[in-house]
Design a protein around this motif. Structure first.
Motif, mmCIF file in Angstrom:
data_model
loop_
_atom_site.group_PDB
_atom_site.id
_atom_site.type_symbol
_atom_site.label_atom_id
_atom_site.label_comp_id
_atom_site.label_asym_id
_atom_site.label_seq_id
_atom_site.Cartn_x
_atom_site.Cartn_y
_atom_site.Cartn_z
ATOM 1 N N VAL A 9 36.888 -18.421 -68.238
ATOM 2 C CA VAL A 9 35.733 -18.838 -67.453
ATOM 3 C C VAL A 9 35.004 -20.001 -68.121
ATOM 4 O O VAL A 9 34.588 -20.944 -67.439
ATOM 5 N N CYS A 10 34.870 -19.975 -69.442
ATOM 6 C CA CYS A 10 34.164 -21.069 -70.123
ATOM 7 C C CYS A 10 34.894 -22.399 -69.929
ATOM 8 O O CYS A 10 34.255 -23.442 -69.733
ATOM 9 N N ASP A 11 36.228 -22.395 -69.943
ATOM 10 C CA ASP A 11 36.995 -23.622 -69.697
ATOM 11 C C ASP A 11 36.847 -24.064 -68.241
ATOM 12 O O ASP A 11 36.704 -25.250 -67.949
ATOM 13 N N GLU A 42 55.535 -25.919 -72.771
ATOM 14 C CA GLU A 42 54.952 -25.561 -74.066
ATOM 15 C C GLU A 42 53.791 -24.585 -73.939
ATOM 16 O O GLU A 42 53.203 -24.180 -74.928
ATOM 17 N N GLY A 43 53.393 -24.244 -72.708
ATOM 18 C CA GLY A 43 52.304 -23.305 -72.486
ATOM 19 C C GLY A 43 50.938 -23.937 -72.313
ATOM 20 O O GLY A 43 49.934 -23.242 -72.226
ATOM 21 N N LYS A 44 50.871 -25.270 -72.258
ATOM 22 C CA LYS A 44 49.596 -25.945 -72.042
ATOM 23 C C LYS A 44 49.199 -25.806 -70.574
ATOM 24 O O LYS A 44 49.999 -26.083 -69.678
ATOM 25 N N VAL A 45 47.967 -25.406 -70.337
ATOM 26 C CA VAL A 45 47.448 -25.244 -68.977
ATOM 27 C C VAL A 45 46.494 -26.396 -68.687
ATOM 28 O O VAL A 45 45.634 -26.723 -69.514
ATOM 29 N N SER A 46 46.652 -27.003 -67.527
ATOM 30 C CA SER A 46 45.761 -28.093 -67.148
ATOM 31 C C SER A 46 45.338 -27.938 -65.692
ATOM 32 O O SER A 46 46.031 -27.329 -64.884
ATOM 33 N N ILE A 47 44.167 -28.501 -65.406
ATOM 34 C CA ILE A 47 43.623 -28.520 -64.052
ATOM 35 C C ILE A 47 43.441 -29.987 -63.706
ATOM 36 O O ILE A 47 42.801 -30.729 -64.462
ATOM 37 N N MET A 48 43.999 -30.427 -62.582
ATOM 38 C CA MET A 48 43.966 -31.833 -62.221
ATOM 39 C C MET A 48 43.447 -32.035 -60.814
ATOM 40 O O MET A 48 43.689 -31.201 -59.940
ATOM 41 N N ALA A 49 42.744 -33.151 -60.605
ATOM 42 C CA ALA A 49 42.218 -33.496 -59.289
ATOM 43 C C ALA A 49 42.445 -34.978 -59.031
ATOM 44 O O ALA A 49 42.507 -35.775 -59.974
ATOM 45 N N THR A 50 42.553 -35.332 -57.761
ATOM 46 C CA THR A 50 42.690 -36.739 -57.383
ATOM 47 C C THR A 50 42.069 -36.971 -56.015
ATOM 48 O O THR A 50 41.969 -36.045 -55.208
ATOM 49 N N ASP A 51 41.664 -38.205 -55.782
ATOM 50 C CA ASP A 51 41.240 -38.627 -54.448
ATOM 51 C C ASP A 51 42.125 -39.792 -53.984
ATOM 52 O O ASP A 51 41.786 -40.517 -53.083
ATOM 53 N N LEU A 52 43.254 -39.951 -54.638
ATOM 54 C CA LEU A 52 44.262 -41.001 -54.446
ATOM 55 C C LEU A 52 43.845 -42.334 -55.064
ATOM 56 O O LEU A 52 44.681 -43.199 -55.250
ATOM 57 N N ALA A 57 41.681 -34.863 -65.254
ATOM 58 C CA ALA A 57 42.409 -33.686 -65.729
ATOM 59 C C ALA A 57 41.623 -33.020 -66.846
ATOM 60 O O ALA A 57 40.923 -33.685 -67.603
ATOM 61 N N TYR A 58 41.758 -31.712 -66.920
ATOM 62 C CA TYR A 58 41.147 -30.918 -67.983
ATOM 63 C C TYR A 58 42.246 -30.036 -68.550
ATOM 64 O O TYR A 58 42.972 -29.388 -67.790
ATOM 65 N N THR A 59 42.380 -30.008 -69.868
ATOM 66 C CA THR A 59 43.383 -29.169 -70.515
ATOM 67 C C THR A 59 42.687 -27.993 -71.181
ATOM 68 O O THR A 59 41.745 -28.180 -71.956
ATOM 69 N N VAL A 60 43.149 -26.794 -70.868
ATOM 70 C CA VAL A 60 42.596 -25.570 -71.443
ATOM 71 C C VAL A 60 42.939 -25.543 -72.929
ATOM 72 O O VAL A 60 44.037 -25.930 -73.335
ATOM 73 N N LYS A 61 42.004 -25.062 -73.735
ATOM 74 C CA LYS A 61 42.153 -25.108 -75.194
ATOM 75 C C LYS A 61 43.323 -24.282 -75.716
ATOM 76 O O LYS A 61 44.060 -24.715 -76.587
ATOM 77 N N GLU A 62 43.489 -23.078 -75.206
ATOM 78 C CA GLU A 62 44.534 -22.193 -75.716
ATOM 79 C C GLU A 62 45.792 -22.263 -74.850
ATOM 80 O O GLU A 62 45.704 -22.379 -73.638
ATOM 81 N N THR A 63 46.950 -22.164 -75.485
ATOM 82 C CA THR A 63 48.212 -22.149 -74.747
ATOM 83 C C THR A 63 48.491 -20.738 -74.244
ATOM 84 O O THR A 63 47.928 -19.765 -74.723
#
Length: 95
Positions: A9-11, A42-52, A57-63
């Motif tokens: 939740v904090c991420d 590799e277990g990296k989690v990311s959240i990405m957004a675009t408007d074209l 992008a935001y990468t979660v700290k822990e894998t």
């Protein structure tokens, strides 16, 4: 096999303000109202957004363990979830 992606939740709360500035309000392309949540090999989690035109992008700290995967999640649904969730506080024993 771990077929879910967990975002602390904090991420999530840290990522949402920036992502919400990018996500389009376009009614003609509803997919632009969603964010891409992905876990790579590799277990990296990311959240990405675009408007074209722009991308964030935001990468979660822990894998996380599990296979590489991607899903689209509507930003408004993710925002509502983050607002209703309580952040878990980690308590470490005193040395």
């Amino acid at each position: 096999m771990n077929n879910e992606i967990v975002i602390p939740v904090c991420d999530l709360r840290a990522a949402l303000p920036g992502l919400s500035k990018i996500v389009g309000r376009s009614r003609t392309l509803p997919v632009l109202q969603s964010v891409r949540v992905a876990r790579d090999a590799e277990g990296k989690v990311s959240i990405m957004a675009t408007d074209l035109d722009a991308f964030a992008a935001y990468t979660v700290k822990e894998t996380q363990s599990g296979p590489a995967m991607e899903i689209l999640v509507p930003l408004d649904q993710l925002t509502k979830t983050a607002k209703t969730m309580k952040a878990k506080r980690h308590h470490y024993p005193d040395p």
